[in-house]
Scaffold this motif. Structure first.
Motif, PDB file in Angstrom:
ATOM      1  N   ALA A   1       0.847  -1.190   0.000  1.00 59.87           N
ATOM      2  CA  ALA A   1       0.000   0.000   0.000  1.00 59.87           C
ATOM      3  C   ALA A   1       0.884   1.241   0.000  1.00 59.87           C
ATOM      4  O   ALA A   1       1.902   1.285   0.688  1.00 59.87           O
ATOM      5  CB  ALA A   1      -0.908   0.008   1.218  1.00 59.87           C
ATOM      6  N   MET A   2       0.491   2.229  -0.767  1.00 59.03           N
ATOM      7  CA  MET A   2       1.231   3.482  -0.830  1.00 59.03           C
ATOM      8  C   MET A   2       0.263   4.634  -0.606  1.00 59.03           C
ATOM      9  O   MET A   2      -0.837   4.666  -1.168  1.00 59.03           O
ATOM     10  CB  MET A   2       1.949   3.632  -2.177  1.00 59.03           C
ATOM     11  N   MET A   3       0.707   5.573   0.209  1.00 66.29           N
ATOM     12  CA  MET A   3      -0.113   6.738   0.536  1.00 66.29           C
ATOM     13  C   MET A   3       0.798   7.962   0.503  1.00 66.29           C
ATOM     14  O   MET A   3       1.886   7.961   1.075  1.00 66.29           O
ATOM     15  CB  MET A   3      -0.725   6.582   1.920  1.00 66.29           C
ATOM     16  N   ILE A   4       0.349   9.016  -0.193  1.00 68.91           N
ATOM     17  CA  ILE A   4       1.124  10.257  -0.286  1.00 68.91           C
ATOM     18  C   ILE A   4       0.285  11.376   0.308  1.00 68.91           C
ATOM     19  O   ILE A   4      -0.903  11.525  -0.001  1.00 68.91           O
ATOM     20  CB  ILE A   4       1.481  10.584  -1.752  1.00 68.91           C
ATOM     21  N   THR A   5       0.910  12.165   1.175  1.00 72.47           N
ATOM     22  CA  THR A   5       0.228  13.319   1.745  1.00 72.47           C
ATOM     23  C   THR A   5       0.970  14.589   1.360  1.00 72.47           C
ATOM     24  O   THR A   5       2.122  14.537   0.921  1.00 72.47           O
ATOM     25  CB  THR A   5       0.161  13.246   3.288  1.00 72.47           C
ATOM     26  N   ASP A   6       0.317  15.727   1.537  1.00 71.63           N
ATOM     27  CA  ASP A   6       1.005  16.993   1.330  1.00 71.63           C
ATOM     28  C   ASP A   6       1.742  17.368   2.615  1.00 71.63           C
ATOM     29  O   ASP A   6       1.782  16.587   3.580  1.00 71.63           O
ATOM     30  CB  ASP A   6       0.029  18.094   0.897  1.00 71.63           C
ATOM     31  N   ALA A   7       2.328  18.561   2.632  1.00 70.81           N
ATOM     32  CA  ALA A   7       3.110  18.979   3.796  1.00 70.81           C
ATOM     33  C   ALA A   7       2.246  19.104   5.048  1.00 70.81           C
ATOM     34  O   ALA A   7       2.752  19.015   6.172  1.00 70.81           O
ATOM     35  CB  ALA A   7       3.816  20.301   3.504  1.00 70.81           C
ATOM     36  N   ASN A   8       0.929  19.279   4.865  1.00 69.73           N
ATOM     37  CA  ASN A   8       0.010  19.409   5.995  1.00 69.73           C
ATOM     38  C   ASN A   8      -0.588  18.079   6.425  1.00 69.73           C
ATOM     39  O   ASN A   8      -1.563  18.036   7.175  1.00 69.73           O
ATOM     40  CB  ASN A   8      -1.112  20.398   5.645  1.00 69.73           C
ATOM     41  N   LYS A   9      -0.024  16.997   5.868  1.00 69.70           N
ATOM     42  CA  LYS A   9      -0.442  15.631   6.213  1.00 69.70           C
ATOM     43  C   LYS A   9      -1.868  15.330   5.762  1.00 69.70           C
ATOM     44  O   LYS A   9      -2.593  14.577   6.433  1.00 69.70           O
ATOM     45  CB  LYS A   9      -0.268  15.365   7.704  1.00 69.70           C
ATOM     46  N   LYS A  10      -2.263  15.880   4.641  1.00 68.48           N
ATOM     47  CA  LYS A  10      -3.546  15.551   4.029  1.00 68.48           C
ATOM     48  C   LYS A  10      -3.287  14.617   2.847  1.00 68.48           C
ATOM     49  O   LYS A  10      -2.416  14.881   2.022  1.00 68.48           O
ATOM     50  CB  LYS A  10      -4.275  16.811   3.548  1.00 68.48           C
ATOM     51  N   ILE A  11      -4.037  13.534   2.770  1.00 71.71           N
ATOM     52  CA  ILE A  11      -3.806  12.522   1.740  1.00 71.71           C
ATOM     53  C   ILE A  11      -4.111  13.093   0.361  1.00 71.71           C
ATOM     54  O   ILE A  11      -5.194  13.644   0.128  1.00 71.71           O
ATOM     55  CB  ILE A  11      -4.670  11.275   1.997  1.00 71.71           C
ATOM     56  N   VAL A  12      -3.147  12.948  -0.564  1.00 71.09           N
ATOM     57  CA  VAL A  12      -3.326  13.436  -1.929  1.00 71.09           C
ATOM     58  C   VAL A  12      -3.308  12.297  -2.949  1.00 71.09           C
ATOM     59  O   VAL A  12      -3.705  12.501  -4.102  1.00 71.09           O
ATOM     60  CB  VAL A  12      -2.254  14.479  -2.299  1.00 71.09           C
ATOM     61  N   ALA A  13      -2.844  11.109  -2.563  1.00 68.17           N
ATOM     62  CA  ALA A  13      -2.819   9.984  -3.505  1.00 68.17           C
ATOM     63  C   ALA A  13      -2.715   8.673  -2.735  1.00 68.17           C
ATOM     64  O   ALA A  13      -2.014   8.582  -1.721  1.00 68.17           O
ATOM     65  CB  ALA A  13      -1.656  10.111  -4.481  1.00 68.17           C
ATOM     66  N   VAL A  14      -3.454   7.666  -3.200  1.00 74.07           N
ATOM     67  CA  VAL A  14      -3.349   6.302  -2.673  1.00 74.07           C
ATOM     68  C   VAL A  14      -3.394   5.345  -3.856  1.00 74.07           C
ATOM     69  O   VAL A  14      -3.951   5.667  -4.907  1.00 74.07           O
ATOM     70  CB  VAL A  14      -4.483   5.969  -1.680  1.00 74.07           C
ATOM     71  N   ASN A  15      -2.813   4.162  -3.700  1.00 71.43           N
ATOM     72  CA  ASN A  15      -2.838   3.178  -4.784  1.00 71.43           C
ATOM     73  C   ASN A  15      -3.877   2.097  -4.485  1.00 71.43           C
ATOM     74  O   ASN A  15      -4.440   2.032  -3.383  1.00 71.43           O
ATOM     75  CB  ASN A  15      -1.439   2.601  -5.004  1.00 71.43           C
TER      76      ASN A  15
END
Length: 562
Positions: A275-289
């Protein structure tokens, strides 16, 4: 553009005072606002130039001066006023000199004896206007030439039959150190490679149809046959009255490589089992696989914009997360195991790697979390660990785990200046039951004994099976002979009740040896041996009873009872 009536200043270089006055009177007669500044020689003209702040709008000069003559005067004036329009005055029969002056860079000439003041002023203003137009054209050409020469894109001018111009970027693109190697080539000789036919036909089409073509991606070859990935733009232009094609080629090799890398990264992102999860600098999720959805149960739309805290199981305290983010800030990454909760509420454990992504200024722009569900792995590991430390038949701690707990208990008792009891239990009458009814009944009996022994002690105590029909009770709550005796009697009483095993009634007893720490031994092995000896003493005393170990010389001996 210079409009009539706009105030302008004219430097008149004339050594003849009469001619100078005639010139000034004609200008005034025309009613123009030209301001005349008079200089009698080239040297005086230089002084006039240096003595003013605003440059003269126009220079009018006679060719015969005290310090210069003829062509020398023209060259001197042009050198002295390189960015100003110049008009020369010539003799009545010397128009050829005026033409020469224009050819050398002057804007116009006027013959002495000219009598039309209005025409004179108009000619002077036209000279200023013409010079300004020429200056703008020259600057425009210089800018265009600079842009072409400095352009990172290859710029090529071509007819249907030949290449007429290439800029340095075109030389570099095609790998040619000299323009002459490319200029003069037929387009089919320059544009080589898989898409050469398309490139040449686009040029021909632009020339014949007079229309532009943009953003055509081609694969061509350099002069050394190296592959070139380019983006082509073609537009028709006119050069010297002839239609030609301006071809702009942009090298997109690096862009294509980046696109391939991005495509590969996207493919890995979409297909990896982790599983991959990307957040922005404010720790808000912007992408998941997709694997994120498979593991957590949260769809992409549900996760986008959320804080990763939606996965929290509540099993970790704030100190855990504080340490995690602190490590991230210092090292740029964190690895560990985290208990989280799926969308359906089920808890699971994941192995996580979190990394910081920084920009060129060192600022964090994103966090990337990669994790896998290791719940089954942890369960298998726990089962293996349990198997290694517990008896397979009864589920009780085995000899190895007993020794470990015994050593820990002795260390604690030593620190606390307290005691503990060890009860060594050997079943009486087990072998006849096992031999008569078989191993299945024997195993069921041992399991039943284990269950009853657990009921005889507190949860903090340990019941272990050493093997065969031997059991041990480690009690942290029995620090005296009386406490241990109570447990021993409870064991004798509970085992005295018959066991019903698959419809078969079986009854066993027990011989129990008691050893106390530190009364009977100072170490784990010694304590276990003392309890073992006490158990044999119980058997020798008639079985189904308990005996206490002999006290150490420095301790009081405890009484034994049956």
């Amino acid at each position: 553009m210079v409009s009539a009536g706009e105030p302008l200043s004219v430097l008149l270089i004339e050594d003849n005072g009469a001619d100078a006055r005639i010139f000034e009177e004609m200008v005034h007669e025309a009613g123009d606002t030209l301001t005349i500044v008079w200089a009698r020689s080239m040297q005086e003209a230089r002084s006039k130039r240096d003595g003013i702040q605003t440059p003269f709008s126009l220079i009018v000069t006679d060719l015969g001066l005290p310090d210069t003559q003829g062509l020398e005067t023209i060259d001197a004036v042009l050198d002295l006023f390189p960015n100003r329009p110049v008009v020369v005055m010539t003799g009545l029969n010397d128009s050829a000199m005026g033409i020469t002056a224009v050819q050398r860079g002057c804007q116009d000439f006027v013959l002495k004896g000219f009598t039309d003041p209005f025409l004179l002023v108009r000619m002077l203003r036209y000279a200023i206007q013409r010079h300004e137009t020429e200056r703008q054209i020259k600057e425009s050409e210089e800018r265009f030439r600079t842009l072409v020469q400095m352009s990172p894109d290859a710029i090529i001018i071509a007819t249907g039959q030949s290449i007429t111009f290439v800029n340095p970027a075109a030389q570099a693109l095609f790998g040619s150190p000299r323009r002459q190697n490319l200029e003069g080539l037929h387009p089919t000789e320059l544009f080589l490679g898989p898409d050469s036919e398309q490139a040449v036909s686009t040029i021909i089409s632009s020339l014949s149809e007079g229309r532009s073509h943009q953003d055509i991606e081609l694969t061509l070859l350099s002069q050394s046959s190296s592959p070139l990935s380019v983006e082509m733009r073609v537009a028709p232009i006119t050069v010297g009255g002839e239609r030609r094609a301006q071809v702009i080629l942009r090298d997109i090799s690096l862009r294509k490589l980046r696109e391939q890398e991005l495509q590969l990264a996207q493919t890995v992102f979409e297909t990896t089992a982790e599983a991959m999860m990307i957040t922005d600098a404010n720790k808000k999720i912007v992408a998941v696989n997709p694997a994120f959805t498979d593991i957590t149960g949260y769809g992409r739309d549900q996760a986008m914009g959320q804080d990763p805290h939606i996965l929290s199981s509540g099993r970790h305290d704030q100190a855990f997360y504080t340490e995690m983010w602190s490590t991230l800030a210092v090292n740029g990454h964190w690895r560990g195991e985290v208990w989280n909760r799926r969308a359906d509420g089920a808890a699971y454990v994941q192995r996580v790697t979190i990394s910081c992504i920084r920009n060129r200024q060192g600022q964090i722009t994103n966090y990337v979390g990669v994790f896998s569900d290791i719940t089954r792995e942890k369960e298998a590991s726990e089962k293996l660990r349990h198997t290694a430390s517990h008896d397979a038949l009864t589920g009780l701690p085995n000899r190895a785990l007993l020794h470990d707990r015994l050593e820990q208990a002795i260390s604690k008792a030593s620190r606390d200046d307290s005691g503990l009891a060890l009860l060594f239990i050997d079943l009486d009458g087990f072998k006849p039951i096992n031999d008569t009814h078989g191993h299945l009944i024997g195993d069921l009996l041992l399991q039943g004994v284990a269950e009853r022994l657990r009921d005889c002690v507190r949860e903090s105590d340990t019941v272990a099976r050493l093997g065969g029909d031997e059991f041990v009770i480690l009690s942290l709550n029995a620090a005296s002979q009386q406490d241990a005796a109570i447990i021993a009697q409870k064991v004798l009483d509970t085992l005295a009740r018959p066991f019903v095993l698959n419809g078969i009634s079986a009854q066993v007893g027990a011989s129990i040896g008691i050893a106390l720490y530190p009364v009977h031994a100072n170490g784990g092995e010694a304590l276990l041996m003392a309890a073992d000896h006490a158990m044999y003493a119980a058997k020798n005393a008639g079985r189904r009873c308990y005996r206490s170990a002999a006290a150490l010389p420095q301790a009081k001996a405890s009484a034994a009872s049956c």
